[in-house]
Design an enzyme around this catalytic site. Structure first.
Site, PDB file in Angstrom:
ATOM      1  N   HIS A 246       3.523  -1.007  -4.659  1.00 24.40           N
ATOM      2  CA  HIS A 246       4.256  -0.121  -5.576  1.00 24.40           C
ATOM      3  C   HIS A 246       4.057   1.314  -5.142  1.00 24.40           C
ATOM      4  CE1 HIS A 246       5.665   1.705  -9.334  1.00 24.40           C
ATOM      5  NE2 HIS A 246       6.328   0.576  -9.473  1.00 24.40           N
ATOM      6  N   GLU A 305       7.726  -7.539 -10.329  1.00 18.97           N
ATOM      7  CA  GLU A 305       8.767  -8.467  -9.894  1.00 18.97           C
ATOM      8  C   GLU A 305       8.244  -9.881  -9.664  1.00 18.97           C
ATOM      9  OE1 GLU A 305      11.230  -7.205 -10.708  1.00 18.97           O
ATOM     10  OE2 GLU A 305      12.196  -5.785  -9.374  1.00 18.97           O
TER      11      GLU A 305
HETATM   12  N1  ACO Z   1       3.913  -6.244   1.840  1.00 17.97           N
HETATM   13  C1  ACO Z   1       3.296  -5.850   2.949  1.00 17.97           C
HETATM   14  N2  ACO Z   1       3.003  -4.558   3.235  1.00 17.97           N
HETATM   15  C2  ACO Z   1       3.362  -3.660   2.321  1.00 17.97           C
HETATM   16  C3  ACO Z   1       4.000  -3.996   1.135  1.00 17.97           C
HETATM   17  C4  ACO Z   1       4.279  -5.363   0.891  1.00 17.97           C
HETATM   18  N3  ACO Z   1       4.873  -5.768  -0.202  1.00 17.97           N
HETATM   19  N4  ACO Z   1       4.241  -2.882   0.425  1.00 17.97           N
HETATM   20  C5  ACO Z   1       3.772  -1.854   1.143  1.00 17.97           C
HETATM   21  N5  ACO Z   1       3.235  -2.326   2.300  1.00 17.97           N
HETATM   22  C6  ACO Z   1       2.599  -1.541   3.345  1.00 17.97           C
HETATM   23  C7  ACO Z   1       3.627  -0.956   4.280  1.00 17.97           C
HETATM   24  O1  ACO Z   1       3.937  -1.809   5.331  1.00 17.97           O
HETATM   25  C8  ACO Z   1       2.902   0.296   4.743  1.00 17.97           C
HETATM   26  O2  ACO Z   1       1.947  -0.082   5.699  1.00 17.97           O
HETATM   27  P1  ACO Z   1       1.731   0.803   7.034  1.00 17.97           P
HETATM   28  O3  ACO Z   1       1.292   2.159   6.528  1.00 17.97           O
HETATM   29  O4  ACO Z   1       0.678   0.049   7.771  1.00 17.97           O
HETATM   30  O5  ACO Z   1       3.057   0.840   7.703  1.00 17.97           O
HETATM   31  C9  ACO Z   1       2.114   0.728   3.508  1.00 17.97           C
HETATM   32  O6  ACO Z   1       1.932  -0.450   2.734  1.00 17.97           O
HETATM   33  C10 ACO Z   1       2.851   1.764   2.685  1.00 17.97           C
HETATM   34  O7  ACO Z   1       4.187   1.338   2.483  1.00 17.97           O
HETATM   35  P2  ACO Z   1       5.339   2.300   1.979  1.00 17.97           P
HETATM   36  O8  ACO Z   1       6.653   1.691   2.333  1.00 17.97           O
HETATM   37  O9  ACO Z   1       5.075   3.711   2.423  1.00 17.97           O
HETATM   38  O10 ACO Z   1       5.104   2.276   0.451  1.00 17.97           O
HETATM   39  P3  ACO Z   1       6.169   2.668  -0.649  1.00 17.97           P
HETATM   40  O11 ACO Z   1       5.444   3.328  -1.729  1.00 17.97           O
HETATM   41  O12 ACO Z   1       7.333   3.402  -0.093  1.00 17.97           O
HETATM   42  O13 ACO Z   1       6.700   1.215  -1.086  1.00 17.97           O
HETATM   43  C11 ACO Z   1       7.541  -0.591  -2.252  1.00 17.97           C
HETATM   44  C12 ACO Z   1       6.735   0.713  -2.352  1.00 17.97           C
HETATM   45  C13 ACO Z   1       8.934  -0.292  -1.761  1.00 17.97           C
HETATM   46  C14 ACO Z   1       7.620  -1.234  -3.638  1.00 17.97           C
HETATM   47  C15 ACO Z   1       6.802  -1.563  -1.265  1.00 17.97           C
HETATM   48  O14 ACO Z   1       5.504  -1.841  -1.726  1.00 17.97           O
HETATM   49  C16 ACO Z   1       7.588  -2.852  -1.007  1.00 17.97           C
HETATM   50  O15 ACO Z   1       8.474  -2.872  -0.167  1.00 17.97           O
HETATM   51  N6  ACO Z   1       7.261  -3.966  -1.782  1.00 17.97           N
HETATM   52  C17 ACO Z   1       7.982  -5.195  -1.615  1.00 17.97           C
HETATM   53  C18 ACO Z   1       9.275  -5.154  -2.416  1.00 17.97           C
HETATM   54  C19 ACO Z   1       9.029  -5.180  -3.909  1.00 17.97           C
HETATM   55  O16 ACO Z   1       8.205  -5.959  -4.400  1.00 17.97           O
HETATM   56  N7  ACO Z   1       9.796  -4.339  -4.652  1.00 17.97           N
HETATM   57  C20 ACO Z   1       9.704  -4.228  -6.110  1.00 17.97           C
HETATM   58  C21 ACO Z   1       8.942  -2.993  -6.508  1.00 17.97           C
HETATM   59  S1  ACO Z   1       8.719  -2.899  -8.275  1.00 17.97           S
HETATM   60  C22 ACO Z   1      10.159  -2.210  -8.859  1.00 17.97           C
HETATM   61  O17 ACO Z   1      10.835  -1.455  -8.219  1.00 17.97           O
HETATM   62  C23 ACO Z   1      10.597  -2.603 -10.210  1.00 17.97           C
END
Ligand code: ACO
Length: 362
Positions: A246, A305
């Site tokens: 998140h 989610e």
């Molecule tokens: N699985 C694996 N790795 C992850 C995940 C995940 N679900 N989420 C974040 N990371 C990692 C990224 O790969 C990144 O790693 P790195 O620095 O080694 O490249 C690090 O964590 C940071 O990721 P960001 O993309 O910068 O984090 P951001 O805050 O932008 O992302 C998000 C938040 C989009 C929700 C992300 O966690 C994700 O894609 N989750 C999966 C999709 C999801 O569950 N979405 C629903 C969110 S809840 C809602 O909107 C109601």
């Protein structure tokens, strides 16, 4: 410049507070735990609109007028033709919502709250080759959604579970879709315009589009024994684990637990697929351990989610409709934020940093 506006404060609000370190969500002074247990959808609608829109928000009046509004918007179902029916449910909802008049008053708000609740069940029935079921204005919003979906009287456990879901996701700070709603409201466009923009922002898989893929992931994993290997392979391919991570929470998303508890009465009443719940529990544990090991610098925990997928599946919604159900619940947050922005905010107009070429000197 902050890529993705991370940690940028872009609005002052009295609507909700997301404390990402403590894992706490407060909606208008009330904790999510309390709301999820005791409040109905109509209670939270009144709570969020209070002081932001003129009119009688007393619970019984709101429930009655929302029922009437559901009956009124049902007429728009006739606009669904074969071409439209081929689109994903949330896109059909967006197309139908665009037919509603723009406005800023309680009537416009009620029409927008009623619309997704009526449109989604009708769309799902039409896609299935069934006749849409007309709304019953005397029912609560949650009971009516399930009645329109299934065509019969829903169990009290299911009505409570859907109510808890709609309450739990009603508002959540300045998430992407709510920000979109506020940006549009800041131009003094009406509520329909704000809600339309917000639906567009919601449908992406990084926001409200994740719960369907959560079930796809569980299906692909198939068995508890396969969880660890499958999750590691997905991460090796550079994929994200749906339902984890998140932007704001650095601990468990409190909404995930609210929905986990909401599932319990359905499990006790034998109204869910117990095997899927067991698999999900095992996948959650495996994913948390693997993410901790592989991403030690980034705390990644379960988000709303993951349990949304399990709950909405148990309530009989197909996975391609999950984003649409999210829109039913979040519309009240979009509307409240749009009103707050229109009443108290300024035009939102940030600047960009130009990194392109400059004109050649003559
Ligand atoms: N699985 C694996 N790795 C992850 C995940 C995940 N679900 N989420 C974040 N990371 C990692 C990224 O790969 C990144 O790693 P790195 O620095 O080694 O490249 C690090 O964590 C940071 O990721 P960001 O993309 O910068 O984090 P951001 O805050 O932008 O992302 C998000 C938040 C989009 C929700 C992300 O966690 C994700 O894609 N989750 C999966 C999709 C999801 O569950 N979405 C629903 C969110 S809840 C809602 O909107 C109601």
């Amino acid at each position: 410049m902050k890529n993705g506006l991370e940690d940028v404060v872009a609005a002052e609000t009295q609507l909700s507070d997301v404390d990402g370190e403590a894992g706490r969500l407060v909606i208008r002074g009330v904790s999510l735990d309390h709301l999820a247990e005791y409040a109905s959808y109509e209670d939270v609608a009144a709570l969020l609109l209070d002081g932001l829109i003129e009119g009688n928000l007393e619970k019984e009046n709101l429930r009655r007028r929302l029922g009437q509004a559901r009956t009124e918007v049902f007429a728009h179902i006739r606009a669904i033709d074969d071409d439209m029916l081929g689109l994903p449910p949330v896109d059909i909802m967006r197309a139908l919502t665009a037919r509603l008049p723009d406005g800023d008053d309680l009537e416009a708000a009620l029409g927008l709250l009623a619309a997704p609740a009526v449109f989604l069940p009708a769309i799902l029935r039409l896609k299935n080759g069934d006749e849409p079921v007309a709304p019953s204005p005397s029912l609560s919003q949650s009971a009516d959604i399930l009645a329109m979906l299934g065509g019969g009287r829903p169990s009290k456990e299911k009505v409570k579970a859907l109510d808890t879901y709609l309450v739990t996701i009603s508002d959540h700070g300045l998430n992407a879709s709510t920000f979109a709603s506020r940006v549009i409201a800041s131009t003094k466009a009406g509520l329909t315009s704000s809600v339309l923009g917000a639906i567009g922002a919601l449908k992406g898989p990084l926001h409200g589009g994740a719960p369907g893929p959560v079930l796809d992931m569980l299906d692909a994993i198939g068995s508890q024994d396969n969880a660890k290997a499958w999750l590691n392979q997905a991460l090796d391919r550079g994929e994200r684990l749906m339902g984890f991570g998140h932007r704001v929470y650095r601990v468990r998303d409190p909404r995930a637990d609210a929905l986990r508890y909401a599932l319990r009465p359905l499990i006790d009443a034998d109204q869910v697929d117990r095997e899927r719940i067991k698999l999900a529990n095992a996948v959650e544990l495996a994913a948390l351990a693997i993410l901790k090991e592989r991403k030690p610098d980034r705390p990644l925990d379960v988000n709303v989610e993951f349990y949304t997928a399990l709950l909405l599946d148990a309530l009989g919604f197909p996975r391609d409709a999950f984003t649409g159900v999210f829109a039913i619940g979040r519309t009240i947050g979009w509307i409240a934020h749009a009103r707050e922005q229109a009443l108290r905010g300024r035009l939102i107009r940030p600047r960009s940093l130009y990194v392109g070429p400059l004109p050649q000197a003559a």
